[in-house]
Write an enzyme that holds these catalytic residues in place. Structure first.
Site, PDB file in Angstrom:
ATOM      1  N   ASP A 186       0.850  -1.194   0.000  1.00 60.17           N
ATOM      2  CA  ASP A 186       0.000   0.000   0.000  1.00 60.17           C
ATOM      3  C   ASP A 186       0.889   1.249   0.000  1.00 60.17           C
ATOM      4  OD1 ASP A 186      -3.036   0.747   0.352  1.00 60.17           O
ATOM      5  OD2 ASP A 186      -1.970   2.059   1.727  1.00 60.17           O
ATOM      6  N   TYR A 320      -2.014  11.414   1.920  1.00 51.99           N
ATOM      7  CA  TYR A 320      -2.362  11.141   0.522  1.00 51.99           C
ATOM      8  C   TYR A 320      -2.222  12.405  -0.322  1.00 51.99           C
ATOM      9  CZ  TYR A 320      -3.973   6.308   0.583  1.00 51.99           C
ATOM     10  OH  TYR A 320      -4.008   4.940   0.614  1.00 51.99           O
ATOM     11  N   HIS A 378      -4.944  -7.383  -0.377  1.00 50.98           N
ATOM     12  CA  HIS A 378      -4.189  -6.134  -0.319  1.00 50.98           C
ATOM     13  C   HIS A 378      -3.418  -6.001   0.993  1.00 50.98           C
ATOM     14  CE1 HIS A 378      -3.365  -1.978  -1.488  1.00 50.98           C
ATOM     15  NE2 HIS A 378      -3.673  -1.619  -0.246  1.00 50.98           N
TER      16      HIS A 378
END
Length: 400
Positions: A186, A320, A378
């Site tokens: 990730d 982010y 994930h």
């Protein structure tokens, strides 16, 4: 800066987690006072997190979950903090009993934390107790990303993936490791990709389980085989129907941060609405009572509770914006060269897309390991810690 001042600023200090009772009481109160929306008008998750899922999660969080678990689990491990580039970095540092263990720094992502990696500590540091050999052992360093968990929030912009990678290189240097490897998934894959491209002294290899270059520019990758076309199609589906959280945090992190700091139910819903495979497994754990591997109700809530009690909803969202926002330099690429060290990659069947070997070879000319795992998604280290550890061992075995 004098030698003494530098020694003090570079100090590594023991750390203990301690949550106040009033913070736990406040969490219980907010959970009990949650205002729930009406049920979604569709029979799937196309409108977002389903009411049945989040209500089951909220009910267990409020009445069945032990709010002391996070503190107990982390305080059973050696934890430390050190200031790097103006940020207090929190990390777990577990040394193997095997003297020739290879130092490994491993980076989590969002909506994860070091919590998602805790069950892989045993298999990685003590492989002889988990089907491996002494030659597979690692000294393990698990840092919390800036603004995540118990690391402090950056007080200025500029903490992108590359700056974090440089901080990790400094951390390993402070710990006295002059030869080490790095791993991440990730967001952690982006940090690990960046440290591989920086090639700091001492780094001898990297391994990831998310092909970051494919997410940045999928059109640059081969699309001639059925496997390649399927991977491109999966990325397109994610980018058009499944990445609402990504767009919001990369463009308006402060806006969503208000809700994430005020409502534990909103925080939980935001965190579990990541990808279809993980969401389905989380739903199964809470609604059906059928966890997938290590993705149990308690483990999921350990992570969400950490986010709530440390108040990191906004700061994690801002990460982010730093890494993938409008002004981010393509997550450090193409400004950085190809990795200068051997690269290992593992693909897990439940990942957002199944990375073809051809893509990994194109993205990483120094690829020296490509693994195909039988299970996991994930959040591979969280869901399948033993299998994940096997992949990490295999990837770095040639570098010992």
């Amino acid at each position: 800066m004098t030698a003494l001042e530098q020694q003090v600023s570079h100090a590594i200090r023991p750390f203990t987690v301690s949550f106040r009772k009033r913070a736990l009481d406040d969490l219980r109160h907010r959970l009990a006072a949650t205002r729930w929306p009406s049920r979604e008008l569709v029979g799937d998750r196309s409108q977002g997190v389903q009411l049945a899922t989040i209500r089951a999660l909220g009910q267990y969080w409020a009445t069945g979950y032990d709010l002391g678990r996070v503190q107990s689990r982390l305080n059973a491990l050696p934890q430390f903090t050190t200031a790097i580039d103006g940020v207090s970095i929190h990390f777990v540092h577990v040394k193997s009993k095997h003297a020739d263990a290879l130092p490994l720094i491993m980076t989590h992502g969002w909506p994860g934390s070091i919590i998602e990696m805790l069950d892989s500590i045993g298999p990685l540091t003590d492989p002889t107790a988990h089907g491996g050999t002494a030659g597979d052992a690692f000294h393990l360093v698990l840092p919390s990303l800036p603004g995540y968990g118990f690391s402090s929030e950056p007080a200025e912009v500029g903490w992108d993936l590359v700056r974090t990678a440089r901080a990790w290189a400094e951390l390993m240097n402070r710990l006295g490791y002059d030869r080490y490897v790095a791993q991440g998934g990730d967001v952690g894959a982006g940090v690990t990709d960046a440290i591989g491209r920086l090639g700091p002294e001492g780094l001898v290899g990297i391994h990831t389980n998310l092909l970051v270059p494919a997410l940045n520019d999928p059109s640059s990758l081969p699309n001639t085989t059925e496997e390649e076309r399927a991977a491109l199609a999966a990325i397109k589906v994610f980018q058009t129907t499944g990445n609402g959280y990504f767009v919001e945090m990369a463009t308006r992190p402060q806006t969503i941060g208000y809700a994430l700091l005020d409502s534990p139910a909103a925080l939980a819903a935001w965190m579990i609405d990541h990808d279809t495979d993980a969401y389905d497994k989380i739903t199964s754990a809470f609604v059906d009572g059928k966890p997938s591997g290590g993705l149990t109700r308690d483990h999921i809530l350990d992570d969400i509770t950490t986010y709530w009690l440390t108040g990191i909803g906004a700061s994690t969202a801002r990460s982010y914006w730093e890494a993938y926002g409008p002004d981010a330099p393509a997550a450090g690429r193409p400004l950085l060269p190809d990795p200068r060290v051997p690269v290992g990659f593992s693909t897990f069947p439940g990942e957002i897309w199944r990375t073809p070997r051809s893509w990994a070879e194109k993205a990483y000319p120094t690829l020296n390991y490509f693994g195909v795992a039988a299970r996991g998604g994930h959040f591979a280290a969280w869901e399948e810690p033993e299998l994940f550890a096997e992949e990490v061992r295999a990837a770095f075995r040639p570098l010992r």
